[in-house]
Scaffold this motif. Structure first.
Motif, PDB file in Angstrom:
ATOM      1  N   SER A  23       3.727 -14.216   5.826  1.00 15.31           N
ATOM      2  CA  SER A  23       2.440 -13.327   5.021  1.00 15.31           C
ATOM      3  C   SER A  23       1.392 -14.622   5.119  1.00 15.31           C
ATOM      4  CB  SER A  23       2.703 -13.061   3.988  1.00 15.31           C
ATOM      5  OG  SER A  23       2.413 -14.083   2.930  1.00 15.31           O
ATOM      6  N   ASN A  24       0.219 -13.981   4.929  1.00 17.05           N
ATOM      7  CA  ASN A  24      -1.250 -15.133   5.037  1.00 17.05           C
ATOM      8  C   ASN A  24      -0.984 -15.451   4.125  1.00 17.05           C
ATOM      9  OD1 ASN A  24      -3.822 -15.901   6.399  1.00 17.05           O
ATOM     10  ND2 ASN A  24      -4.924 -14.879   4.207  1.00 17.05           N
ATOM     11  N   LYS A  50      -1.785 -14.597  15.296  1.00 13.98           N
ATOM     12  CA  LYS A  50      -2.298 -13.769  14.154  1.00 13.98           C
ATOM     13  C   LYS A  50      -3.460 -12.319  14.500  1.00 13.98           C
ATOM     14  CE  LYS A  50      -6.462 -17.111  12.760  1.00 13.98           C
ATOM     15  NZ  LYS A  50      -7.025 -17.412  11.758  1.00 13.98           N
ATOM     16  N   GLU A  78       0.071  -5.650  12.595  1.00 15.31           N
ATOM     17  CA  GLU A  78       1.292  -6.771  12.897  1.00 15.31           C
ATOM     18  C   GLU A  78       0.764  -7.673  11.786  1.00 15.31           C
ATOM     19  OE1 GLU A  78       4.354  -8.045  11.631  1.00 15.31           O
ATOM     20  OE2 GLU A  78       4.023  -7.013  13.639  1.00 15.31           O
ATOM     21  N   ASN A  79       1.327  -7.491  10.477  1.00 12.88           N
ATOM     22  CA  ASN A  79       0.579  -7.101   8.858  1.00 12.88           C
ATOM     23  C   ASN A  79       0.661  -8.962   9.334  1.00 12.88           C
ATOM     24  OD1 ASN A  79      -0.532  -5.641   8.366  1.00 12.88           O
ATOM     25  ND2 ASN A  79       1.603  -4.891   7.422  1.00 12.88           N
ATOM     26  N   ASN A  80       2.359  -9.472  10.226  1.00 11.59           N
ATOM     27  CA  ASN A  80       2.318 -10.910   9.838  1.00 11.59           C
ATOM     28  C   ASN A  80       1.608 -11.579  10.595  1.00 11.59           C
ATOM     29  OD1 ASN A  80       4.456 -10.962   7.387  1.00 11.59           O
ATOM     30  ND2 ASN A  80       5.835  -8.820   8.799  1.00 11.59           N
TER      31      ASN A  80
END
Length: 205
Positions: free
Chosen positions: A12-13, A143, A162-164
Motif C-alpha cells: 500500500s502507499n 505506481k 491497480e491500488n497497490n
C-alpha cells in the motif's frame, strides 16, 4: 539476451512510505512513464500459462517510454520495442527488438512475431522509479498502474486502477536470491503479473 530473477512485492502507499524510510535507496535512473500493449492468442494461452505457473512460458508486448496519450493514434510514428519475456524454471530472459513505426504497423509486427498468431488484448501504463540498495540490489517501484481494454486494435480511454504499488527486485545472479527482501519485504511478497491482473480486471474471462 538478459537473464535474471525477479521478486515482486505489493505494498500500500503507507507501507511503501515506511519501506523507503526504513531502507536507504539510491536513485539510479530518472522516473519514467511506461506504456505497454500485450498480445496473446485467441484462447489466451499466455495468460493461462502464467496463471498456472507453466514453464517455459512467454509474454509478448510493445513497450514505449514517456509518450503521451495523444501519441497513441493510427498515424504517429513512435519509437518502441517489441519485447519477448520468457520464464524458465530458475530464471527469466528478455529479448528486445527496436521498432520505429506508427502504432498500427507496430501492432501488426507484434501479431505476426513467431509461429503462433496473436492479437492485442490489453494495455498497461504506470510510473516507474529506479533504485539501488546499499548492498547493490536493484529494484524498481511502480505506481499509478492502470489497465486499458483494446478496441479496434487500439487502447481505449477507459481504465481500471491497480491500488497497490509494486516493487520488483532484480537479481542478476540467478544462483543467488539472498538480499534485503529477507528482512522487511517478505511480508509483502506475491506472485504478480500486471498482464494477468489486467486480463482479470478488464473481465475478458
Amino acid at each position: 539476451m538478459l537473464q535474471r530473477n525477479e521478486l515482486k512485492f505489493a505494498l500500500s502507499n503507507k507501507d511503501l512510505l515506511f519501506f523507503k524510510k526504513k531502507f536507504t535507496l539510491f536513485k539510479t535512473f530518472p522516473q519514467r512513464k511506461i506504456f505497454s500493449i500485450y498480445f496473446d492468442t485467441f484462447h489466451l494461452n499466455d495468460f493461462n500459462d502464467s496463471e498456472e505457473g507453466s514453464v517455459p512460458r512467454k509474454k509478448i508486448r510493445l513497450r514505449y517510454y514517456d509518450v503521451s496519450s495523444k501519441d497513441f493514434n493510427k498515424t504517429s510514428i513512435l519509437n518502441g520495442n517489441l519485447e519477448i519475456k520468457k520464464t524458465f524454471d530458475s530464471y527469466r530472459s528478455k529479448q528486445k527488438i527496436a521498432i520505429k513505426d506508427n502504432l498500427l504497423n507496430s501492432i501488426r509486427t507484434a501479431c505476426n512475431y513467431g509461429t503462433t498468431k496473436r492479437h492485442p488484448v490489453c494495455a498497461i501504463s504506470y510510473t516507474r522509479n529506479y533504485y539501488k540498495y546499499i548492498d547493490g540490489t536493484r529494484l524498481t517501484i511502480d505506481k499509478n498502474i492502470m489497465y486499458f481494454p483494446i478496441k479496434d486494435s487500439l487502447p481505449t480511454k477507459n481504465s481500471f486502477i491497480e491500488n497497490n504499488r509494486i516493487i520488483e527486485m532484480k537479481i542478476e545472479n540467478i544462483n543467488c536470491n539472498k538480499s534485503l527482501h529477507s528482512d522487511y519485504l517478505d511480508t509483502f511478497r506475491i506472485r504478480f503479473s500486471k498482464y494477468c491482473e489486467a486480463i482479470k480486471k478488464i473481465n475478458y474471462l
